[in-house]
Design an enzyme around this catalytic site. Sequence first.
Site, PDB file in Angstrom:
ATOM      1  N   GLU A  94      45.697  95.809  29.538  1.00  0.00           N
ATOM      2  CA  GLU A  94      46.463  95.906  30.835  1.00  0.00           C
ATOM      3  C   GLU A  94      47.604  95.010  30.579  1.00  0.00           C
ATOM      4  O   GLU A  94      47.726  93.915  30.174  1.00  0.00           O
ATOM      5  CB  GLU A  94      45.874  95.333  32.130  1.00  0.00           C
ATOM      6  CG  GLU A  94      44.758  96.550  32.496  1.00  0.00           C
ATOM      7  CD  GLU A  94      43.917  96.408  33.811  1.00  0.00           C
ATOM      8  OE1 GLU A  94      43.331  97.395  34.075  1.00  0.00           O
ATOM      9  OE2 GLU A  94      43.887  95.174  33.860  1.00  0.00           O
ATOM     10  N   CYS A 107      54.285  90.880  32.193  1.00  0.00           N
ATOM     11  CA  CYS A 107      53.257  90.022  31.970  1.00  0.00           C
ATOM     12  C   CYS A 107      52.531  90.736  30.917  1.00  0.00           C
ATOM     13  O   CYS A 107      51.704  91.919  31.203  1.00  0.00           O
ATOM     14  CB  CYS A 107      52.327  89.686  33.245  1.00  0.00           C
ATOM     15  SG  CYS A 107      50.896  88.786  32.935  1.00  0.00           S
ATOM     16  N   CYS A 114      38.892  88.382  26.214  1.00  0.00           N
ATOM     17  CA  CYS A 114      39.002  86.926  26.205  1.00  0.00           C
ATOM     18  C   CYS A 114      37.754  86.255  25.476  1.00  0.00           C
ATOM     19  O   CYS A 114      36.622  86.514  25.966  1.00  0.00           O
ATOM     20  CB  CYS A 114      39.571  86.189  27.311  1.00  0.00           C
ATOM     21  SG  CYS A 114      40.423  84.485  27.101  1.00  0.00           S
ATOM     22  N   CYS A 118      36.587  80.805  31.476  1.00  0.00           N
ATOM     23  CA  CYS A 118      37.065  80.490  32.745  1.00  0.00           C
ATOM     24  C   CYS A 118      36.416  81.303  33.601  1.00  0.00           C
ATOM     25  O   CYS A 118      36.301  82.272  33.846  1.00  0.00           O
ATOM     26  CB  CYS A 118      38.546  80.537  32.906  1.00  0.00           C
ATOM     27  SG  CYS A 118      39.447  79.640  31.541  1.00  0.00           S
ATOM     28  N   CYS A 121      38.190  83.899  36.359  1.00  0.00           N
ATOM     29  CA  CYS A 121      39.234  84.795  35.706  1.00  0.00           C
ATOM     30  C   CYS A 121      38.220  85.867  35.174  1.00  0.00           C
ATOM     31  O   CYS A 121      36.957  86.189  34.656  1.00  0.00           O
ATOM     32  CB  CYS A 121      39.705  84.072  34.422  1.00  0.00           C
ATOM     33  SG  CYS A 121      40.730  85.516  33.669  1.00  0.00           S
ATOM     34  N   GLY A 165      43.737  87.756  27.754  1.00  0.00           N
ATOM     35  CA  GLY A 165      43.589  86.918  26.400  1.00  0.00           C
ATOM     36  C   GLY A 165      44.170  85.681  26.371  1.00  0.00           C
ATOM     37  O   GLY A 165      44.869  85.242  27.318  1.00  0.00           O
ATOM     38  N   GLU A 166      43.857  84.858  25.286  1.00  0.00           N
ATOM     39  CA  GLU A 166      44.279  83.543  25.089  1.00  0.00           C
ATOM     40  C   GLU A 166      45.427  83.628  23.836  1.00  0.00           C
ATOM     41  O   GLU A 166      45.030  83.888  22.664  1.00  0.00           O
ATOM     42  CB  GLU A 166      43.189  82.665  24.874  1.00  0.00           C
ATOM     43  CG  GLU A 166      43.784  81.238  24.199  1.00  0.00           C
ATOM     44  CD  GLU A 166      44.593  80.539  25.059  1.00  0.00           C
ATOM     45  OE1 GLU A 166      44.780  80.394  26.290  1.00  0.00           O
ATOM     46  OE2 GLU A 166      45.861  80.031  24.482  1.00  0.00           O
ATOM     47  N   SER A 197      51.582  81.152  27.878  1.00  0.00           N
ATOM     48  CA  SER A 197      50.724  80.433  28.589  1.00  0.00           C
ATOM     49  C   SER A 197      49.077  80.323  27.967  1.00  0.00           C
ATOM     50  O   SER A 197      48.826  81.146  27.376  1.00  0.00           O
ATOM     51  CB  SER A 197      50.514  81.259  30.024  1.00  0.00           C
ATOM     52  OG  SER A 197      49.505  80.371  30.532  1.00  0.00           O
ATOM     53  N   SER A 220      47.403  76.082  31.509  1.00  0.00           N
ATOM     54  CA  SER A 220      46.550  76.389  32.663  1.00  0.00           C
ATOM     55  C   SER A 220      45.684  75.222  32.987  1.00  0.00           C
ATOM     56  O   SER A 220      44.555  75.052  32.223  1.00  0.00           O
ATOM     57  CB  SER A 220      45.788  77.621  32.634  1.00  0.00           C
ATOM     58  OG  SER A 220      46.477  78.601  32.157  1.00  0.00           O
ATOM     59  N   ASN A 296      43.424  84.412  43.291  1.00  0.00           N
ATOM     60  CA  ASN A 296      43.103  85.954  43.342  1.00  0.00           C
ATOM     61  C   ASN A 296      41.637  86.138  43.539  1.00  0.00           C
ATOM     62  O   ASN A 296      41.230  86.129  42.336  1.00  0.00           O
ATOM     63  CB  ASN A 296      43.874  86.854  42.489  1.00  0.00           C
ATOM     64  CG  ASN A 296      45.259  86.557  42.302  1.00  0.00           C
ATOM     65  OD1 ASN A 296      45.928  86.618  43.676  1.00  0.00           O
ATOM     66  ND2 ASN A 296      45.895  86.042  41.522  1.00  0.00           N
ATOM     67  N   CYS A 339      47.177  87.525  38.709  1.00  0.00           N
ATOM     68  CA  CYS A 339      46.501  86.564  37.668  1.00  0.00           C
ATOM     69  C   CYS A 339      45.145  86.554  37.757  1.00  0.00           C
ATOM     70  O   CYS A 339      44.523  86.550  38.728  1.00  0.00           O
ATOM     71  CB  CYS A 339      46.936  85.153  37.872  1.00  0.00           C
ATOM     72  SG  CYS A 339      48.756  84.766  37.625  1.00  0.00           S
TER      73      CYS A 339
HETATM   74  N1  SAH Z   1      44.607  82.578  28.407  1.00  0.00           N
HETATM   75  C1  SAH Z   1      46.028  82.060  29.134  1.00  0.00           C
HETATM   76  C2  SAH Z   1      46.714  83.167  29.637  1.00  0.00           C
HETATM   77  C3  SAH Z   1      45.958  84.177  30.473  1.00  0.00           C
HETATM   78  S1  SAH Z   1      45.713  83.489  32.175  1.00  0.00           S
HETATM   79  C4  SAH Z   1      45.759  81.072  30.051  1.00  0.00           C
HETATM   80  O1  SAH Z   1      44.889  80.519  30.050  1.00  0.00           O
HETATM   81  O2  SAH Z   1      46.899  80.483  30.275  1.00  0.00           O
HETATM   82  C5  SAH Z   1      46.952  83.558  33.081  1.00  0.00           C
HETATM   83  C6  SAH Z   1      47.094  82.436  34.215  1.00  0.00           C
HETATM   84  O3  SAH Z   1      45.982  83.083  35.307  1.00  0.00           O
HETATM   85  C7  SAH Z   1      46.292  81.305  33.907  1.00  0.00           C
HETATM   86  O4  SAH Z   1      47.083  80.097  34.472  1.00  0.00           O
HETATM   87  C8  SAH Z   1      44.924  81.194  34.450  1.00  0.00           C
HETATM   88  O5  SAH Z   1      44.378  80.192  34.746  1.00  0.00           O
HETATM   89  C9  SAH Z   1      45.325  82.100  35.818  1.00  0.00           C
HETATM   90  N2  SAH Z   1      43.932  82.947  36.557  1.00  0.00           N
HETATM   91  C10 SAH Z   1      43.026  83.379  35.913  1.00  0.00           C
HETATM   92  N3  SAH Z   1      42.187  83.838  36.866  1.00  0.00           N
HETATM   93  C11 SAH Z   1      43.007  83.766  37.848  1.00  0.00           C
HETATM   94  C12 SAH Z   1      42.426  83.976  39.410  1.00  0.00           C
HETATM   95  N4  SAH Z   1      41.492  84.637  39.660  1.00  0.00           N
HETATM   96  N5  SAH Z   1      43.527  83.760  40.383  1.00  0.00           N
HETATM   97  C13 SAH Z   1      44.556  83.150  40.012  1.00  0.00           C
HETATM   98  N6  SAH Z   1      44.818  82.785  38.816  1.00  0.00           N
HETATM   99  C14 SAH Z   1      44.159  83.012  37.825  1.00  0.00           C
END
Ligand code: SAH
Length: 347
Positions: A94, A107, A114, A118, A121, A165-166, A197, A220, A296, A339
């Site tokens: 997506e 984005c 991934c 986390c 996420c 993804g990372e 990011s 993050s 979120n 996010c």
């Molecule tokens: N893997 C990378 C990029 C993807 S996540 C990273 O970790 O930066 C993009 C951003 O969304 C990151 O800052 C992550 O921590 C945040 N994120 C993930 N899940 C979320 C959620 N449920 N609500 C708000 N932010 C979230």
Amino acid sequence: MEIEKKDIRALSKEQLRDFFVANGDKSFRGNQVYEWLWSKGAHSFDDMTNLAKGTRGMLESNFVINHIKVDTMQRSEDGTVKNALRLHDGLVVESVLIPTKTRTTACVSSQVGCSLDCNFCATARLKRMRNLEPAEIYDQVIAIDRESKLYYNHPLSNIVFMGMGEPLMNYNNVMKAIEMITSEEGLGMSPKRIMVSTSGIPKMIKKLADDDVKFKLAVSLHSAIDEIRARIMPFSANFPLADLRESLEYWYRKTKSKVSYEYVVWKGINDNQESVDALVKFCKYVPCKVNLIEYNPIDDGEFQQASEEATNAYIKGLQSIGVVVKVRRSRGKDIDAACGQLANKEA
Ligand code: SAH
């Protein structure tokens, strides 16, 4: 048995030139095809109208062009657009277009699923299925650029690698995609408008610095206390904050580019003064900005957005040392485009 044909966009310009020479043609034919593939975004060899029919047929029998297809497109009440993109092997990723008054941001995803874990996420629950190819990342950007022109009458202005993804775990492909996005043969976008990011992998942050990249870096963080960070981002137990700090100091020394920290404040997790103080201290190490992201929900009771007072305590602490802090409202929540919500619900 039919041999699987190679995606022609995996070839560099030099490799394409060599291919034509090896097939008894002129090397500049490689330049023409390269231009069709990247600047003109040709979807088939038949689109390449300045090539002889025989040449097109020869390409057809040797290669494929694995374009991604927009499977479904959803538009949120706030104008955010989410694309579910079907890859050539049937997997789905997506990407999201986020419009504001003055710009549109894409984005984009760097992996299908991934490999990190986390807990907050949605993408983490998918596990990592595979890395995206440079062309698959590039195609997401092209699709959003097209939608930006169509719906908002201007081209895409910024890109964030904050989709699925990372990015630093798919380092080479992400770098190649950015090279194409920024090159004149691709979109010609300034690298200053691109932000990668990462969840914070020290070794790879140092590599970015060594590679002298010109785009921006976001980390993050979510907590500046090791025990809390390891609880919500278990992989980070292997990458203590001291190592992250060292890598970011290295990054700043080499690039002179400020780091953005992404941070969500959760009830009962990091909504206490100790956490605020730890972040304030961490922010003194390297010139930085902080984005406080709204949480979120992902159908999970464990994580809940903290109170406004808790967020205000962070703002106060950070402002007291002159760090710019922004509170980021969620966009596209009604279509699960915010996010951490990208998880292929349709796939
Ligand atoms: N893997 C990378 C990029 C993807 S996540 C990273 O970790 O930066 C993009 C951003 O969304 C990151 O800052 C992550 O921590 C945040 N994120 C993930 N899940 C979320 C959620 N449920 N609500 C708000 N932010 C979230």
